[in-house]
Motif scaffolding. Structure first.
Motif, short mmCIF file in Angstrom:
data_model
loop_
_atom_site.label_atom_id
_atom_site.label_comp_id
_atom_site.label_asym_id
_atom_site.label_seq_id
_atom_site.Cartn_x
_atom_site.Cartn_y
_atom_site.Cartn_z
N GLN A 47 48.04 7.06 66.99
CA GLN A 47 47.60 8.05 67.37
C GLN A 47 46.59 7.13 68.39
N ALA A 48 45.60 6.41 68.56
CA ALA A 48 44.47 6.03 69.15
C ALA A 48 45.35 5.62 70.08
N ALA A 49 46.06 4.42 70.18
CA ALA A 49 46.47 3.75 71.18
C ALA A 49 47.16 4.87 72.04
N ALA A 50 48.13 5.93 71.47
CA ALA A 50 48.83 6.90 72.86
C ALA A 50 47.85 7.35 73.29
N ALA A 51 46.41 8.14 72.59
CA ALA A 51 45.18 9.37 73.48
C ALA A 51 44.81 8.53 73.94
N GLU A 52 44.43 6.69 73.72
CA GLU A 52 43.74 5.95 75.05
C GLU A 52 43.97 6.21 76.17
N GLU A 53 46.12 6.14 76.08
CA GLU A 53 46.97 6.27 77.71
C GLU A 53 47.41 7.67 78.17
N ALA A 54 47.12 8.24 76.90
CA ALA A 54 46.51 9.52 78.15
C ALA A 54 45.62 9.62 79.07
N ILE A 55 44.45 9.38 78.32
CA ILE A 55 43.20 9.72 78.57
C ILE A 55 42.90 8.96 80.46
N LYS A 56 43.44 7.13 79.87
CA LYS A 56 43.12 6.75 80.55
C LYS A 56 44.01 7.27 82.00
N ARG A 57 45.23 7.67 82.11
CA ARG A 57 46.14 7.86 82.65
C ARG A 57 45.80 9.36 83.69
N ASN A 58 45.08 10.35 82.59
CA ASN A 58 44.36 11.81 83.72
C ASN A 58 45.21 12.40 83.33
N THR A 59 45.61 13.23 81.88
CA THR A 59 46.20 13.95 81.02
C THR A 59 45.60 15.42 81.55
N GLN A 60 46.49 16.20 82.10
CA GLN A 60 45.96 17.66 81.98
C GLN A 60 45.00 18.33 80.57
N PHE A 61 45.51 17.19 79.00
CA PHE A 61 45.35 17.82 78.27
C PHE A 61 44.03 16.67 77.51
N LEU A 62 42.67 16.30 78.23
CA LEU A 62 42.16 15.60 78.32
C LEU A 62 40.98 15.73 77.13
N ALA A 63 40.87 17.09 76.29
CA ALA A 63 39.97 17.97 74.96
C ALA A 63 40.86 17.79 73.88
N GLU A 64 42.35 17.95 74.26
CA GLU A 64 42.99 17.55 72.86
C GLU A 64 42.94 15.91 72.69
N SER A 65 43.11 15.37 73.76
CA SER A 65 43.61 13.98 73.89
C SER A 65 42.14 13.49 73.17
N LEU A 66 40.96 13.65 73.31
CA LEU A 66 39.77 13.22 72.89
C LEU A 66 39.68 13.63 71.43
N VAL A 67 39.66 14.84 71.89
CA VAL A 67 39.88 14.93 69.85
C VAL A 67 40.57 14.28 69.17
N ILE A 68 41.87 14.09 69.34
CA ILE A 68 42.59 12.79 68.61
C ILE A 68 42.45 11.67 68.92
#
Length: 228
Positions: A192-213
């Motif tokens: 979950q950490a690795a995938a969330a980091e990738e989501a944040i790095k790639r500017n997901t529209q679910f930024l807040a949710e990714s940061l929580v994860i």
């Protein structure tokens, strides 16, 4: 040759002529019906292209009334019902299209979505899996499989499907967020950490949710400053 035998030959000949004439007449009528049905369906196609889905439904219904075996009209009528949020009717038309000769894959690619809207998840995932059997690299249906499985609580299958979808769309940041959410449900902290980091790095529209994860993962890893 006796008169009775001769009469029999005449009767048989007349019956053969009448049968042939009837068959030709029936075939001609069938061709006319098909042509009229296809013409009505083309007009319905035009209405559908203008997003006049109610008019399209009526047009396809007319085409089907003329010739019930018009598989394309059933299929397209199902599409129009779907756009009108009439999911039960859409499924009915997709089933009829299949019965009347539409290619199964064409039906599966449409029917699953209406089944999902109706929360008939077992049937929806069956259609999606049938598409993936024929097209293993189809990213759209890998994503559909992931979403249905996540909704049903099948998080491992969802994670596997999200990973397949990422292979098709590696720059789709939202897929990494979804994978992180599935990994979190599985208790796979590192995943979950690795995938969330990738989501944040790639500017997901679910930024807040990714940061929580990611924060939850860092907390579980006892990396408190990063968690904070």
């Amino acid at each position: 040759m006796s008169r009775s035998v001769s009469s029999k030959f005449v009767i048989v000949g007349l019956l053969a002529v009448l049968t042939c004439t009837f068959a030709l007449s029936t075939n001609a009528q069938t061709r006319r019906e098909r042509n009229q049905s296809e013409q009505a369906a083309r007009e319905a196609d035009r209405l559908a292209s203008q997003k006049n889905y109610r008019g399209a439904v009526e047009g396809y219904a007319k085409a089907i009334t003329i010739w019930q075996g018009n598989a394309d009209a059933h299929l397209n009528k199902g599409k129009a019902h779907f756009f009108l949020d009439e999911y039960d009717l859409a499924v009915t038309e997709y089933n009829l299209a299949l019965q009347h000769g539409s290619k199964p894959l064409d039906v599966y690619k449409l029917r699953w979505s209406a089944l999902e809207k109706l929360k008939r998840y077992d049937e929806a995932i069956a259609d999606v899996n049938n598409v993936l059997k024929a097209e293993p690299s189809n990213g759209q249906f890998a994503l559909a499989a992931a979403e249905i499985n996540f909704g049903r609580g099948n998080y491992q299958e969802a994670a596997n499907a999200y990973q397949k979808a990422i292979l098709s769309s590696p720059n789709n940041a939202n897929l990494y967020y979804s994978l992180a959410a599935a990994k979190a449900k599985l208790g796979d902290i590192d995943g979950q950490a690795a995938a969330a980091e990738e989501a944040i790095k790639r500017n997901t529209q679910f930024l807040a949710e990714s940061l929580v994860i990611l924060g939850n993962a860092r907390h579980a890893q006892k990396r408190m400053p990063e968690a904070i």
